[in-house]
Design an enzyme around this catalytic site. Sequence first.
Site, PDB file in Angstrom:
ATOM      1  N   ARG A  26       0.846  -1.218  -0.075  1.00 15.50           N
ATOM      2  CA  ARG A  26      -0.063   0.047   0.012  1.00 15.50           C
ATOM      3  C   ARG A  26       0.845   1.178   0.016  1.00 15.50           C
ATOM      4  O   ARG A  26       0.332   2.242  -0.460  1.00 15.50           O
ATOM      5  CB  ARG A  26      -0.919   0.124   1.369  1.00 15.50           C
ATOM      6  CG  ARG A  26      -2.082  -1.144   1.266  1.00 15.50           C
ATOM      7  CD  ARG A  26      -2.928  -0.783   2.233  1.00 15.50           C
ATOM      8  NE  ARG A  26      -4.068  -2.014   2.206  1.00 15.50           N
ATOM      9  CZ  ARG A  26      -4.945  -1.855   2.988  1.00 15.50           C
ATOM     10  NH1 ARG A  26      -5.427  -0.926   3.908  1.00 15.50           N
ATOM     11  NH2 ARG A  26      -6.006  -2.860   2.914  1.00 15.50           N
ATOM     12  N   GLU A  91      -4.500   4.637   6.808  1.00 10.76           N
ATOM     13  CA  GLU A  91      -4.501   3.370   7.510  1.00 10.76           C
ATOM     14  C   GLU A  91      -3.107   2.841   7.738  1.00 10.76           C
ATOM     15  O   GLU A  91      -2.625   1.971   8.309  1.00 10.76           O
ATOM     16  CB  GLU A  91      -5.241   2.140   6.598  1.00 10.76           C
ATOM     17  CG  GLU A  91      -6.873   2.387   6.475  1.00 10.76           C
ATOM     18  CD  GLU A  91      -7.430   1.344   6.183  1.00 10.76           C
ATOM     19  OE1 GLU A  91      -6.720   0.074   5.622  1.00 10.76           O
ATOM     20  OE2 GLU A  91      -8.764   1.223   5.940  1.00 10.76           O
ATOM     21  N   ARG A 149     -19.826  -5.802   4.114  1.00  7.25           N
ATOM     22  CA  ARG A 149     -18.575  -5.347   3.922  1.00  7.25           C
ATOM     23  C   ARG A 149     -17.485  -5.962   5.058  1.00  7.25           C
ATOM     24  O   ARG A 149     -16.460  -5.143   5.310  1.00  7.25           O
ATOM     25  CB  ARG A 149     -18.221  -3.951   3.459  1.00  7.25           C
ATOM     26  CG  ARG A 149     -18.783  -3.817   2.172  1.00  7.25           C
ATOM     27  CD  ARG A 149     -18.486  -2.351   1.987  1.00  7.25           C
ATOM     28  NE  ARG A 149     -19.037  -1.354   2.843  1.00  7.25           N
ATOM     29  CZ  ARG A 149     -20.349  -0.772   2.790  1.00  7.25           C
ATOM     30  NH1 ARG A 149     -21.164  -1.431   1.896  1.00  7.25           N
ATOM     31  NH2 ARG A 149     -20.669   0.189   3.707  1.00  7.25           N
ATOM     32  N   LYS A 172     -20.914  -0.750  13.324  1.00  6.28           N
ATOM     33  CA  LYS A 172     -21.884   0.123  13.179  1.00  6.28           C
ATOM     34  C   LYS A 172     -23.359  -0.055  13.246  1.00  6.28           C
ATOM     35  O   LYS A 172     -23.396  -1.317  13.923  1.00  6.28           O
ATOM     36  CB  LYS A 172     -21.742   0.642  11.800  1.00  6.28           C
ATOM     37  CG  LYS A 172     -22.028  -0.597  10.831  1.00  6.28           C
ATOM     38  CD  LYS A 172     -21.917  -0.211   9.233  1.00  6.28           C
ATOM     39  CE  LYS A 172     -20.584  -0.631   8.951  1.00  6.28           C
ATOM     40  NZ  LYS A 172     -20.337  -0.298   7.431  1.00  6.28           N
TER      41      LYS A 172
END
Length: 208
Positions: A26, A91, A149, A172
Site C-alpha cells: 500500500r 490506514e 463489507r 456500526k
Amino acid sequence: MVEALTALHGRNSMETEVTREHKKRRWQYHYNVTDRITWTDVRKSPPPISSPMFQGNAYIVVSRAFVKHVMEDSEVQKFLEWEKDTYSPDEHMWATLQRMPSVPGSEPTHIKYDESDMNAITRVVKWGGLDGDVRAGAAYDSCTGTYRRGVCVYGAGDLQWLLSRRQLFANKFDPEVDDVAIRCLESVLRFKALRQHPLLTDQYSTTL
C-alpha cells in the site's frame, strides 16, 4: 468522553501495529489517485522518516500538541506529501506518526507498545472472521445483527458486549437491520446522562 480523554494525560490513542506483509504494498508502490485508486508497478522511494512504518486506521484520538506538531513540523510535512500517492494513507499514516519519537503523545517503536483497535479508545468494531466462540480463541462472540463489507452491523444481542467496552464510538448501527438495538442503546445512554446530572441524581435514586 471528557473523563476518558483527561485520563490519557496528553497521550494519543489509536491503532498502531507492525505492518503485515500483504499491506506493505500500500505504501511501497505508487498509486494513481483520481476518481479511483489504481495500483502501478512503480516502486516508491523509501519513507522520508527515520522511524519504521506501522499500520492502523483512520479513527484516532490525539492531543492538541499532536495536531500542532503535524501542521508545523518539516519532517512530518515531507512525510504527508510522500503519502499522497499511497493506497488508503489514513490506514498507515497516523499509526506511523504515533510511533515517531518527536511527535507529542507518541509511543516508542518497540513491539511492546503496539496497540490494536480493540485497545484504542476511539471506536469498537466486530470484524467478520475474528468472531465466534471466545472460549475457542475468537476475539469476540458472533455478530447478532448482520455483516456488511466484513463489519458487524450490531443487533440487540451485541449490546451487552458493547456496553462492556471502553471505546467512545461503536461502528456500526442501522435501523433497518435492528432498530431495537439503537433504541435500547439510546435509552441506556440517556439514563446514564440523567444519573450524572446533579439536579436529578436524588430523584432517580428515589424513583429507581
